[in-house]
Design a protein around this motif. Sequence first.
Motif, PDB file in Angstrom:
ATOM      1  N   ASN A  12       0.809  -1.208   0.000  1.00 19.38           N
ATOM      2  CA  ASN A  12       0.000   0.000   0.000  1.00 19.38           C
ATOM      3  C   ASN A  12       0.844   1.259   0.000  1.00 19.38           C
ATOM      4  O   ASN A  12       0.379   2.327  -0.367  1.00 19.38           O
ATOM      5  N   TYR A  13       2.102   1.131   0.420  1.00 17.00           N
ATOM      6  CA  TYR A  13       2.989   2.286   0.379  1.00 17.00           C
ATOM      7  C   TYR A  13       3.631   2.455  -0.996  1.00 17.00           C
ATOM      8  O   TYR A  13       4.067   3.550  -1.350  1.00 17.00           O
ATOM      9  N   MET A  14       3.727   1.384  -1.744  1.00 16.40           N
ATOM     10  CA  MET A  14       4.419   1.449  -3.026  1.00 16.40           C
ATOM     11  C   MET A  14       3.708   2.361  -4.010  1.00 16.40           C
ATOM     12  O   MET A  14       4.330   2.928  -4.890  1.00 16.40           O
ATOM     13  N   ALA A  15       2.377   2.487  -3.871  1.00 15.11           N
ATOM     14  CA  ALA A  15       1.615   3.207  -4.884  1.00 15.11           C
ATOM     15  C   ALA A  15       1.902   4.699  -4.896  1.00 15.11           C
ATOM     16  O   ALA A  15       1.854   5.329  -5.938  1.00 15.11           O
ATOM     17  N   SER A  16       2.186   5.296  -3.749  1.00 16.31           N
ATOM     18  CA  SER A  16       2.309   6.754  -3.728  1.00 16.31           C
ATOM     19  C   SER A  16       3.233   7.212  -2.610  1.00 16.31           C
ATOM     20  O   SER A  16       2.801   7.878  -1.681  1.00 16.31           O
ATOM     21  N   ARG A  17       4.478   6.816  -2.666  1.00 16.77           N
ATOM     22  CA  ARG A  17       5.415   7.253  -1.643  1.00 16.77           C
ATOM     23  C   ARG A  17       5.726   8.727  -1.812  1.00 16.77           C
ATOM     24  O   ARG A  17       6.006   9.195  -2.918  1.00 16.77           O
ATOM     25  N   PRO A  18       5.722   9.481  -0.733  1.00 16.32           N
ATOM     26  CA  PRO A  18       6.106  10.895  -0.806  1.00 16.32           C
ATOM     27  C   PRO A  18       7.622  11.009  -0.904  1.00 16.32           C
ATOM     28  O   PRO A  18       8.343  10.036  -0.681  1.00 16.32           O
ATOM     29  N   PRO A  19       8.132  12.180  -1.225  1.00 14.45           N
ATOM     30  CA  PRO A  19       9.577  12.367  -1.368  1.00 14.45           C
ATOM     31  C   PRO A  19      10.274  12.505  -0.017  1.00 14.45           C
ATOM     32  O   PRO A  19       9.635  12.679   1.026  1.00 14.45           O
ATOM     33  N   LEU A  20      11.589  12.440  -0.051  1.00 18.30           N
ATOM     34  CA  LEU A  20      12.408  12.646   1.143  1.00 18.30           C
ATOM     35  C   LEU A  20      13.578  13.532   0.758  1.00 18.30           C
ATOM     36  O   LEU A  20      14.251  13.297  -0.249  1.00 18.30           O
ATOM     37  N   SER A  21      13.810  14.575   1.540  1.00 20.35           N
ATOM     38  CA  SER A  21      14.924  15.500   1.309  1.00 20.35           C
ATOM     39  C   SER A  21      15.386  16.020   2.658  1.00 20.35           C
ATOM     40  O   SER A  21      14.744  15.792   3.689  1.00 20.35           O
ATOM     41  N   ASP A  22      16.511  16.738   2.661  1.00 18.11           N
ATOM     42  CA  ASP A  22      17.011  17.314   3.908  1.00 18.11           C
ATOM     43  C   ASP A  22      15.991  18.262   4.528  1.00 18.11           C
ATOM     44  O   ASP A  22      15.772  18.265   5.752  1.00 18.11           O
ATOM     45  N   ALA A  23      15.349  19.084   3.684  1.00 19.32           N
ATOM     46  CA  ALA A  23      14.363  20.040   4.191  1.00 19.32           C
ATOM     47  C   ALA A  23      13.163  19.323   4.790  1.00 19.32           C
ATOM     48  O   ALA A  23      12.617  19.751   5.817  1.00 19.32           O
ATOM     49  N   ILE A  24      12.736  18.235   4.165  1.00 13.57           N
ATOM     50  CA  ILE A  24      11.604  17.473   4.687  1.00 13.57           C
ATOM     51  C   ILE A  24      11.965  16.829   6.021  1.00 13.57           C
ATOM     52  O   ILE A  24      11.142  16.774   6.940  1.00 13.57           O
TER      53      ILE A  24
END
Length: 286
Positions: A12-24
């Motif tokens: 269920n996570y594979m469909a729409s993972r959000p991004p990851l960055s230093d700011a996030i």
Amino acid sequence: MNATSTNNEPKNYMASRPPLSDAIIVALSSLVDDSQTERRDPSHSDIEFQIDRARLSDADPGRQGKPVGKSKRVRGTLSWALSNDLPAGEVLVAGLVATVQGCGGFRSESTNYCGAEAIANLASALALQGWELTPDGIMQPRVLASLTGKELTSALRTYARRAQQGSLDGPLLAGTAKDLLEATAAHVLMQKWGSSTTSSNFPTLLGQAFTALGFATPSDPVTSGEPANKRVEREAYALGCALNALRNKEGTGHGRPWDSSITPSQARFAIESMGSIARLMLDALS
């Protein structure tokens, strides 16, 4: 430190993972931080559950023998994931925001309210990565049809970068029915010529975008002594057309964006290549 891989992460996570960055990472750490206020959820147990679900328990500073606050725990785990296991970090971002939402963290009348500034900071960090955070805590890719000009260029660049990293999630499709290369080519034509083609023929669309950028395509004859990059451009065009042919012509709504005959390794190569070609076009557009 060897955190567990996420090769078998929840579907269920594979469909729409959000991004990851230093700011996030910074913004999300602040979202769960209650050091300056009375205690509020999510609890350490809630955070630990999401860390375990993302299979990042070995990267959790809270299990290194010394007690740490929620903010440091989230920041440490996500920072490790950013450098070593990006998909796992993206799973954790989704889980943490959902947990905060479930605790009432986005409702101003809740005792667990995170604060307007913390929420705004996360929204801004996500926006830089082509995502939006709604007032009630829902994260979703920004719809490209609503963007133009520099905003669209920035969003496409974000998707291209994620594709180059091998991301297999839904946002790779740029929030539209078009794939990354088609959306990028149409944007190039809009920026360069003031309109995009209405042709449904992908090779024609990509060829027009390459021409608008001054790139060579196989239809351009090889000239004596031409720069080596012209060969690269022709090969990039040919590869782009080949990648488009691999797409599942039945659409992406069935969870299979690629033809069923290709292997996971070929799919990953295709995605990373799509990102590289799109990035080449967007860099030339800047």
